[in-house]
Design an enzyme around this catalytic site. Structure first.
Site, short mmCIF file in Angstrom:
data_model
loop_
_atom_site.label_atom_id
_atom_site.label_comp_id
_atom_site.label_asym_id
_atom_site.label_seq_id
_atom_site.Cartn_x
_atom_site.Cartn_y
_atom_site.Cartn_z
CG PHE A 17 -32.79 14.33 -21.49
CD1 PHE A 17 -33.50 14.56 -22.65
CD2 PHE A 17 -31.53 13.75 -21.58
CE1 PHE A 17 -32.97 14.22 -23.89
CE2 PHE A 17 -30.99 13.39 -22.81
CZ PHE A 17 -31.72 13.64 -23.97
CG ASP A 18 -37.99 17.71 -16.21
OD1 ASP A 18 -37.69 17.18 -15.12
OD2 ASP A 18 -39.13 18.14 -16.47
N GLY A 19 -37.25 14.86 -16.39
CA GLY A 19 -37.88 13.54 -16.49
C GLY A 19 -39.32 13.59 -16.96
CG ASP A 54 -42.43 19.72 -18.21
OD1 ASP A 54 -43.59 19.71 -17.75
OD2 ASP A 54 -41.42 19.49 -17.51
#
Length: 365
Positions: free
Chosen positions: A203-205, A322
């Protein structure tokens, strides 16, 4: 963004629902089949995948676009005995099934499992080829939703979906607006050897697990102001982002392995891969996860460095981000990625604001 929960029901409704499930359970058991029965949706972690993410349907899609729906359906019916090739979500789905096998071995009667739903706007006649392809690869997918050209998004909540994966950015955006974790999948440009025994999710944050509140400051005021802001609010948890609930669902299943002393042999591993700097802005992220009662197995702070090379070492079954330039960089190096179209980052490309057309230009041919 709040976690999706079923609507409140009366005691009578709940009793009737339980009776329906018990009847269905008794029916499946009476069949004496070795195939595992689907879990109750309210107990499961439900992953909804579109047909074009599960299978590679590029050629079929071209027929649909160039020749129309009738030719497309006719082609699918004509080739319904020919298995479709795997798509970008295929390795992810296989990994989910492997986790289920481990869970069933440890908890034979538990229904806290992954439940995979095929969610597609395909015509029902195309369903035969989809079923044949699923059976060809030995996938455990019992729930289908085929909407015959209409958007399936309205059904996601009814299926109690925890994550929706599609090739359609519009449908994914619609799902996120409905409060459902969702992402647009992209096939990697080169093949990678992925783990057969461990589901790996990266995951990106910001704007993925967390809201885009901090990213807004970066974009509007620059890094120095961002660092000051994060230091000032280090002990204030970030608001949740669109994928937080999915990480939470993964954590719930991980804890079932920990309870059996299987932490070091857990078949689920999660990664945080963020462009943040550890010393300057990392503490708030870790404290936010702690405040949520969530764990991340590995946290990697890249301080603006490219994510692709690191992801190449991690080899996740899916990576959520994103920013499209991170997705593209990951894909080039063999990582199957999923774009989360959420937050202020959608207005930027490689850090630069995407210029919107002037009003007078909108009327030009």
């Amino acid at each position: 963004m709040s976690e999706i929960k079923p609507e409140d029901k009366t005691a009578t409704d709940k009793n009737e629902e339980e009776q329906d499930w018990e009847a269905a359970k008794a029916f499946f058991e009476s069949l004496k089949t070795k195939a595992p029965r689907p879990p109750k949706p309210q107990n499961a972690v439900t992953i909804a995948v579109s047909s074009r993410t599960l299978f590679n349907m590029v050629a079929e899609r071209k027929i649909f676009v160039d020749e129309g729906v009738e030719k497309y359906v006719a082609f699918q019916v004509e080739h319904e005995s020919d298995p479709l090739k795997p798509g970008p979500a295929f390795p992810f789905v296989k990994a989910l099934m492997n986790v289920n096998t481990r869970l069933r071995n440890l908890y034979p009667d538990s229904e806290e499992l992954f439940d995979i739903v095929l969610m597609t706007n395909n015509h029902a006649q195309v369903g035969v080829r989809l079923i044949n392809s699923i059976n060809h690869y030995g996938l455990t997918i019992e729930r289908f939703c085929m909407t015959g050209g209409k958007s399936p998004i309205g059904y996601l909540k009814a299926y109690m979906t925890n994550l929706y994966l599609s090739k359609s950015a519009d449908k994914v955006t619609e799902a996120i607006e409905e409060g459902i974790a969702a992402a647009t999948m992209f096939m990697s440009r080169q093949e990678s050897d992925l783990s057969d025994t461990q589901l790996r999710v990266a995951f990106d944050g910001d704007a993925v697990l967390f809201s885009d509140e901090s990213e807004i400051i970066v974009k509007k005021h620059g890094l120095d102001t961002f660092f000051e802001h994060e230091k000032k609010f280090e002990n204030k948890p970030l608001a949740q982002g669109p994928l937080k609930c999915f990480l939470e669902a993964l954590g719930k299943l991980q804890r079932k392995f920990y309870a059996k002393n299987e932490r070091l042999n857990c078949p689920i591993r999660t990664f945080l891969v963020t462009a943040r700097s550890a010393a300057s802005s990392g503490a708030r992220v870790l404290k936010t996860l702690r405040s949520w009662g969530l764990e991340i197995d590995e946290a990697l702070f890249l301080a603006g460095a490219p994510k692709g090379p690191l992801l190449q070492k991690i080899r996740p079954h899916i990576f959520f981000d994103d920013q499209m330039f991170h997705i593209e960089g990951a894909n080039e190096l063999g990582t199957i990625s999923a774009h989360v179209p959420y937050g202020i980052g959608q207005k930027y490309n490689k850090g630069k604001l995407i210029e919107e057309p002037k009003k007078e230009d909108c009327y030009k041919k």
